[in-house]
Design a protein around this motif. Sequence first.
Motif, PDB file in Angstrom:
ATOM      1  N   ILE A  65       9.286 -83.165 106.478  1.00 18.89           N
ATOM      2  CA  ILE A  65       8.425 -84.286 106.068  1.00 18.89           C
ATOM      3  C   ILE A  65       8.000 -85.088 107.284  1.00 18.89           C
ATOM      4  O   ILE A  65       6.810 -85.437 107.435  1.00 18.89           O
ATOM      5  N   SER A  68       5.467 -83.135 109.270  1.00 20.10           N
ATOM      6  CA  SER A  68       4.171 -83.118 108.577  1.00 20.10           C
ATOM      7  C   SER A  68       3.440 -84.433 108.771  1.00 20.10           C
ATOM      8  O   SER A  68       2.239 -84.453 109.067  1.00 20.10           O
ATOM      9  N   LEU A  69       4.144 -85.550 108.626  1.00 19.38           N
ATOM     10  CA  LEU A  69       3.528 -86.860 108.806  1.00 19.38           C
ATOM     11  C   LEU A  69       3.047 -87.047 110.242  1.00 19.38           C
ATOM     12  O   LEU A  69       1.958 -87.577 110.483  1.00 19.38           O
ATOM     13  N   LEU A  80      -2.416 -91.601 103.587  1.00 23.95           N
ATOM     14  CA  LEU A  80      -1.914 -90.364 103.002  1.00 23.95           C
ATOM     15  C   LEU A  80      -2.981 -89.674 102.158  1.00 23.95           C
ATOM     16  O   LEU A  80      -3.056 -88.446 102.102  1.00 23.95           O
ATOM     17  N   SER A  83      -5.140 -86.920 103.658  1.00 20.72           N
ATOM     18  CA  SER A  83      -4.589 -85.607 103.977  1.00 20.72           C
ATOM     19  C   SER A  83      -5.146 -84.518 103.073  1.00 20.72           C
ATOM     20  O   SER A  83      -5.006 -83.320 103.356  1.00 20.72           O
ATOM     21  N   THR A 100       1.587 -77.575 103.677  1.00 24.74           N
ATOM     22  CA  THR A 100       2.074 -78.939 103.896  1.00 24.74           C
ATOM     23  C   THR A 100       2.325 -79.619 102.546  1.00 24.74           C
ATOM     24  O   THR A 100       1.728 -79.249 101.536  1.00 24.74           O
ATOM     25  N   THR A 105       3.879 -85.819  96.898  1.00 21.99           N
ATOM     26  CA  THR A 105       5.191 -85.532  97.479  1.00 21.99           C
ATOM     27  C   THR A 105       5.467 -86.440  98.668  1.00 21.99           C
ATOM     28  O   THR A 105       6.575 -86.972  98.820  1.00 21.99           O
ATOM     29  N   LEU A 106       4.464 -86.643  99.519  1.00 22.60           N
ATOM     30  CA  LEU A 106       4.645 -87.530 100.672  1.00 22.60           C
ATOM     31  C   LEU A 106       4.925 -88.956 100.221  1.00 22.60           C
ATOM     32  O   LEU A 106       5.799 -89.640 100.786  1.00 22.60           O
ATOM     33  N   ARG A 107       4.209 -89.410  99.206  1.00 25.36           N
ATOM     34  CA  ARG A 107       4.453 -90.769  98.688  1.00 25.36           C
ATOM     35  C   ARG A 107       5.871 -90.896  98.138  1.00 25.36           C
ATOM     36  O   ARG A 107       6.567 -91.882  98.402  1.00 25.36           O
ATOM     37  N   ARG A 109       8.502 -89.076  98.899  1.00 32.12           N
ATOM     38  CA  ARG A 109       9.528 -89.007  99.956  1.00 32.12           C
ATOM     39  C   ARG A 109       9.602 -90.308 100.746  1.00 32.12           C
ATOM     40  O   ARG A 109      10.691 -90.760 101.107  1.00 32.12           O
TER      41      ARG A 109
END
Length: 573
Positions: A65, A68-69, A80, A83, A100, A105-107, A109
């Motif tokens: 993660i 990726s960020l 985000l 992306s 990715t 999912t990014l939010r 995590r």
Amino acid sequence: MGKACRNVVERASLGTINCPVQFEDQVDLQHGGLLVALPALLACGLLKGIDRFDLPKVYYTTAQIFLSLAFMVMLRVKQLEQSKVLSCGEVGRTLGMDRTPCVQTLRDRLSDFSDVGDVREWSLDLSRYWMQNDGVNGVLYVDGHVNIYYGKSVEMPKRYVSRMRLCMSGSTDYWVNGAIGEPYFVVHKTVNEGLIKTLTDEIIPELDKSVPHQPSDEQLAANSLLHRYMIVFDREGYSVPFFKDLKKKKIAFCTYRKNVKDKWDINEFEEYTVSDTFGGTLRMKLAERGTYLVTKKEKGKPVEGIWVREVRRLTPSGHQTSIITTNFSLSIEKIGVYMFARWCQENYFKYATQSFGIDCLISNKKNSIPDRYTIPNPDYQSLNQEHKSLSAKLAKQKQKLADKVMEIEGELGEKKMNKFMSQKAEILQSVEIYQDEIEGIKQKKKEIPKRIDVKETEPGKGILTVINDQKQLLTTIKIIGHRAESALAGVIRPLMKNPDQAKNLIRSIYQSTADLKVDKQNNRLLVCLHHSNFASVDNIIRELFNLLNKTKITFPGSNLTLFYILVSDKFHE
């Protein structure tokens, strides 16, 4: 399973099996040049201490993660949501994954990380790590940057935005930077109590612990002119009592002097040739005096004072810029250099805002402001506004009276005199009414405090803010990205005819396509970058690769050592 997804079994395991790091041979991989930034990102501490954010039963590991960020930051993904425009499969293969993580999912995590770990402490640990590695010379710059809030879901306090010359809703970030603008840490303030309050309560206590190579207590006691470190700030931090407090703590300061009205004799100024923080030279006309600063006289309060060095710079236009400091060990040239190098911090704000979006919101999560904060009293502000309005009306009536008197020419007849006296009496009556109202408002202002606790505004509710730990975490990753890019640019800058274009070249490398070749026999991952349009640029990239190859960086989560070459060079191994 979705676009570019190939790990069907791992994804179906619901987190019992993590996403494997598996590289395969690739041809013309879009954004393959991102791998060039990996050694610099790791050297800047991207994965340092992230075990505090580890989560059970998740597909993507914490390291994946964060990588990726970081890669999204290098590709100038400021939010985000942006992306989505990236090719998730292409960027994923540069990370050894099938794709990715998606936006949701990014939010999720980021939210999970802020719940399980102390984001602020992780950010400060990195700041201490950078200060140790940079060899900070005891000079740090502090300045505020306003983040404008355009949303309507919360009522963010208003503050003056100098770059727009407007009073707008938002928050204030107080940044601590080095001499060439490199950032160390930031303090987010929704309720802005001012630079002095933030310095006293949050920034200075952290600097006391993190600034390296501070003199011991015995050394400070033996030498009254010695100091722990020096902070440089603008006129917002001008306060004689604050200066005295800094002197007691053995902290030197450097700032501009306020309300300078006198001018020094130009014969006092001498021309000096000084070296700036980037190694260049410039000429300055400087002069120095000792100055005793005192506080304003107030009833019931003693007049305080402090001796400082006042250094003035004479510009070609004849303007004299006044600088004051309590650092008595620096030469006059160094004082001028350190103070005017403050613009490196302003340049950082501009570059980081445009390139990395440091003022962008990350999450819609809303937090409550603790009750310990104070805000301007709305009742006092209302009275103050009324005071200004009445003062303007009073000034208008006085001007009207003066104009009426100036209209008299020679002797007036009885009829004109009566009319004049009637109009004059009417104006005087208005003046007296306004004066009485102003006196009444002044009395009310004395009885009302200028600031009140947040809890007094709306008991039981308080002020909501959109500034949260998720923004702090991503801002720290953006700082890492900026430092990594600056480090790579610093390597190639001496090789370029136009050093100012170094960062542009580094950014073009991120966008370049590359071939990946897995050498399983030697446990190497060959990153074969495609050529640029110019042979001179390729030669600079080769020199950069020679340095990166010496680091022998292993890709996180694998046993493959990265090796960088240009496409045509692979035939000459």
